[in-house]
Design a protein around this motif. Structure first.
Motif, PDB file in Angstrom:
ATOM      1  N   PRO A  32       0.825  -1.211   0.000  1.00 16.29           N
ATOM      2  CA  PRO A  32       0.000   0.000   0.000  1.00 16.29           C
ATOM      3  C   PRO A  32       0.854   1.254   0.000  1.00 16.29           C
ATOM      4  O   PRO A  32       2.013   1.250   0.445  1.00 16.29           O
ATOM      5  CB  PRO A  32      -0.809  -0.121   1.296  1.00 16.29           C
ATOM      6  N   LEU A  33       0.294   2.356  -0.482  1.00 22.63           N
ATOM      7  CA  LEU A  33       1.063   3.593  -0.622  1.00 22.63           C
ATOM      8  C   LEU A  33       1.595   4.106   0.711  1.00 22.63           C
ATOM      9  O   LEU A  33       2.679   4.683   0.770  1.00 22.63           O
ATOM     10  CB  LEU A  33       0.202   4.664  -1.285  1.00 22.63           C
ATOM     11  N   LYS A  34       0.843   3.906   1.786  1.00 17.33           N
ATOM     12  CA  LYS A  34       1.307   4.367   3.095  1.00 17.33           C
ATOM     13  C   LYS A  34       2.628   3.706   3.468  1.00 17.33           C
ATOM     14  O   LYS A  34       3.555   4.368   3.965  1.00 17.33           O
ATOM     15  CB  LYS A  34       0.249   4.065   4.159  1.00 17.33           C
ATOM     16  N   VAL A  35       2.727   2.409   3.218  1.00 16.06           N
ATOM     17  CA  VAL A  35       3.960   1.687   3.545  1.00 16.06           C
ATOM     18  C   VAL A  35       5.089   2.100   2.604  1.00 16.06           C
ATOM     19  O   VAL A  35       6.235   2.262   3.024  1.00 16.06           O
ATOM     20  CB  VAL A  35       3.721   0.168   3.474  1.00 16.06           C
ATOM     21  N   ILE A  36       4.775   2.282   1.320  1.00 13.44           N
ATOM     22  CA  ILE A  36       5.794   2.719   0.362  1.00 13.44           C
ATOM     23  C   ILE A  36       6.339   4.081   0.763  1.00 13.44           C
ATOM     24  O   ILE A  36       7.553   4.331   0.698  1.00 13.44           O
ATOM     25  CB  ILE A  36       5.213   2.766  -1.060  1.00 13.44           C
ATOM     26  N   LYS A  37       5.452   4.959   1.188  1.00 10.14           N
ATOM     27  CA  LYS A  37       5.883   6.295   1.612  1.00 10.14           C
ATOM     28  C   LYS A  37       6.807   6.211   2.819  1.00 10.14           C
ATOM     29  O   LYS A  37       7.804   6.939   2.913  1.00 10.14           O
ATOM     30  CB  LYS A  37       4.657   7.149   1.935  1.00 10.14           C
ATOM     31  N   GLU A  38       6.504   5.311   3.744  1.00  3.83           N
ATOM     32  CA  GLU A  38       7.365   5.115   4.913  1.00  3.83           C
ATOM     33  C   GLU A  38       8.729   4.580   4.505  1.00  3.83           C
ATOM     34  O   GLU A  38       9.766   4.982   5.046  1.00  3.83           O
ATOM     35  CB  GLU A  38       6.690   4.163   5.900  1.00  3.83           C
ATOM     36  N   ARG A  39       8.755   3.670   3.534  1.00  2.29           N
ATOM     37  CA  ARG A  39      10.018   3.126   3.042  1.00  2.29           C
ATOM     38  C   ARG A  39      10.849   4.215   2.381  1.00  2.29           C
ATOM     39  O   ARG A  39      12.059   4.296   2.585  1.00  2.29           O
ATOM     40  CB  ARG A  39       9.769   1.990   2.063  1.00  2.29           C
ATOM     41  N   LEU A  40      10.215   5.062   1.584  1.00  2.00           N
ATOM     42  CA  LEU A  40      10.944   6.152   0.949  1.00  2.00           C
ATOM     43  C   LEU A  40      11.513   7.113   1.987  1.00  2.00           C
ATOM     44  O   LEU A  40      12.643   7.601   1.839  1.00  2.00           O
ATOM     45  CB  LEU A  40      10.018   6.907  -0.013  1.00  2.00           C
ATOM     46  N   ALA A  41      10.748   7.384   3.048  1.00  2.00           N
ATOM     47  CA  ALA A  41      11.238   8.268   4.101  1.00  2.00           C
ATOM     48  C   ALA A  41      12.474   7.674   4.773  1.00  2.00           C
ATOM     49  O   ALA A  41      13.446   8.388   5.068  1.00  2.00           O
ATOM     50  CB  ALA A  41      10.133   8.515   5.131  1.00  2.00           C
ATOM     51  N   ALA A  42      12.456   6.359   5.005  1.00  2.00           N
ATOM     52  CA  ALA A  42      13.618   5.697   5.595  1.00  2.00           C
ATOM     53  C   ALA A  42      14.816   5.739   4.648  1.00  2.00           C
ATOM     54  O   ALA A  42      15.961   5.931   5.078  1.00  2.00           O
ATOM     55  CB  ALA A  42      13.273   4.250   5.951  1.00  2.00           C
ATOM     56  N   MET A  43      14.559   5.579   3.370  1.00  2.00           N
ATOM     57  CA  MET A  43      15.632   5.637   2.376  1.00  2.00           C
ATOM     58  C   MET A  43      16.190   7.044   2.263  1.00  2.00           C
ATOM     59  O   MET A  43      17.396   7.245   2.083  1.00  2.00           O
ATOM     60  CB  MET A  43      15.108   5.151   1.025  1.00  2.00           C
ATOM     61  N   ASP A  44      15.337   8.051   2.400  1.00  2.00           N
ATOM     62  CA  ASP A  44      15.804   9.435   2.373  1.00  2.00           C
ATOM     63  C   ASP A  44      16.667   9.752   3.586  1.00  2.00           C
ATOM     64  O   ASP A  44      17.606  10.540   3.506  1.00  2.00           O
ATOM     65  CB  ASP A  44      14.606  10.393   2.335  1.00  2.00           C
ATOM     66  N   ALA A  45      16.323   9.141   4.730  1.00  2.00           N
ATOM     67  CA  ALA A  45      17.076   9.395   5.956  1.00  2.00           C
ATOM     68  C   ALA A  45      18.480   8.798   5.891  1.00  2.00           C
ATOM     69  O   ALA A  45      19.411   9.301   6.527  1.00  2.00           O
ATOM     70  CB  ALA A  45      16.321   8.833   7.156  1.00  2.00           C
ATOM     71  N   ASP A  46      18.646   7.730   5.119  1.00  2.00           N
ATOM     72  CA  ASP A  46      19.953   7.080   4.980  1.00  2.00           C
ATOM     73  C   ASP A  46      20.131   6.647   3.532  1.00  2.00           C
ATOM     74  O   ASP A  46      20.077   5.456   3.222  1.00  2.00           O
ATOM     75  CB  ASP A  46      20.030   5.872   5.925  1.00  2.00           C
ATOM     76  N   PRO A  47      20.345   7.611   2.620  1.00  2.00           N
ATOM     77  CA  PRO A  47      20.355   7.295   1.183  1.00  2.00           C
ATOM     78  C   PRO A  47      21.461   6.349   0.752  1.00  2.00           C
ATOM     79  O   PRO A  47      21.357   5.722  -0.301  1.00  2.00           O
ATOM     80  CB  PRO A  47      20.531   8.671   0.517  1.00  2.00           C
ATOM     81  N   ASP A  48      22.533   6.228   1.548  1.00  2.00           N
ATOM     82  CA  ASP A  48      23.681   5.427   1.129  1.00  2.00           C
ATOM     83  C   ASP A  48      23.653   3.997   1.652  1.00  2.00           C
ATOM     84  O   ASP A  48      24.610   3.252   1.456  1.00  2.00           O
ATOM     85  CB  ASP A  48      24.980   6.108   1.581  1.00  2.00           C
ATOM     86  N   SER A  49      22.586   3.613   2.332  1.00  2.00           N
ATOM     87  CA  SER A  49      22.520   2.263   2.885  1.00  2.00           C
ATOM     88  C   SER A  49      22.558   1.214   1.778  1.00  2.00           C
ATOM     89  O   SER A  49      21.882   1.339   0.755  1.00  2.00           O
ATOM     90  CB  SER A  49      21.233   2.089   3.699  1.00  2.00           C
ATOM     91  N   ALA A  50      23.346   0.166   2.005  1.00  2.00           N
ATOM     92  CA  ALA A  50      23.456  -0.915   1.019  1.00  2.00           C
ATOM     93  C   ALA A  50      22.174  -1.727   0.925  1.00  2.00           C
ATOM     94  O   ALA A  50      21.989  -2.490  -0.013  1.00  2.00           O
ATOM     95  CB  ALA A  50      24.627  -1.828   1.385  1.00  2.00           C
TER      96      ALA A  50
END
Length: 256
Positions: free
Chosen positions: A104-122
């Motif tokens: 669902p979009l809510k979960v995708i949005k949360e994942r993107l926020a986590a990726m934005d917080a640590d963009p270099d994570s492997a």
């Protein structure tokens, strides 16, 4: 920094003489890094970049995702939307999660926020260059499904004969691998394909119910409504899955 704040950097990149400021903008940029954030692509360019991989994507899809805060294109003085290659990669991530994981979009949005917080994570998916074009979707055969799922080709054919695998002619959809893998694990407990027919029937009925709910949205002339229809269907599917799992867990607990 939020994606909206980073958008200021992207839309107004400094001149070459301001390298230090440009480096700081890169350091604060959200996922994905290393890809241009210059907004030079029109919505028609984005459709060409993603259309082969996601044939059903449309202008209304992008506008709906923008309304939900998943993308934030630059607006020209005349009001036209413009996208960067980084925007296209974020769109590709959202569309892939919806298509392959039914997320669902809510979960995708949360994942993107986590990726934005640590963009270099492997752990984050590696972006593809937006202009490189999308590869053709894989055509799954009984043999390739069996190899990917770790089951025999005969078992895959038995599942297909029982009507349990998504198929198109002589090939299967990508979801066939997950079905075959789960069915293979259940087979170790003596559960045969014929035992799973009722599960497939129940799932088909749930899909029919979702279709009845979103049909009014699909029939509207407004293009944004069709985007809402697709995402409403995805969210309802996730809720049905969670409800079914809750009932199974409750039943198993009662057995004890």
């Amino acid at each position: 920094m939020t994606a909206g704040a980073a958008r200021v950097h992207r839309g107004t990149e400094p001149a070459q003489g301001h390298e230090q400021g440009h480096d700081q903008a890169d350091a604060d940029a959200p996922w994905p890094r290393g890809i241009s954030r210059q907004a030079t692509m029109r919505i028609s360019d984005v459709l060409r970049a993603l259309g082969q991989e996601f044939p059903s994507v449309s202008h209304s899809s992008f506008r709906f995702l923008e309304e939900q805060g998943l993308i934030d294109p630059v607006r020209t003085p005349s009001g036209y939307r413009q996208y960067s290659q980084a925007d296209v990669e974020r769109l590709r991530f959202v569309l892939t999660e919806q298509r392959d994981s039914y997320m669902p979009l809510k979960v995708i949005k949360e994942r993107l926020a986590a990726m934005d917080a640590d963009p270099d994570s492997a752990e984050h998916p590696a972006p593809r260059l937006a202009g490189a074009g999308a590869p053709a979707r894989r055509r799954w055969t009984a043999q390739s499904v069996a190899e990917a799922a770790g089951v025999s080709e005969e078992f895959v054919r038995n599942l297909a004969q029982a009507g349990l695998l998504p198929s198109s002619g002589s090939t299967f959809g990508s979801g066939a691998v997950e079905v075959a893998r789960i069915a293979g694990a259940l087979a170790e407990f003596g559960v045969e394909p014929r035992h799973l027919r009722s599960f497939r029937t129940a799932a088909d009925r749930q899909v029919t119910l979702v279709d009845q709910v979103v049909a009014p949205l699909r029939s509207q002339q407004a293009s944004a409504a069709r985007g809402r229809a697709a995402n409403t269907a995805s969210d309802m599917g996730e809720l049905f899955t969670r409800l079914h799992a809750a009932w199974i867990r409750q039943g198993i607990d009662d057995l004890g």
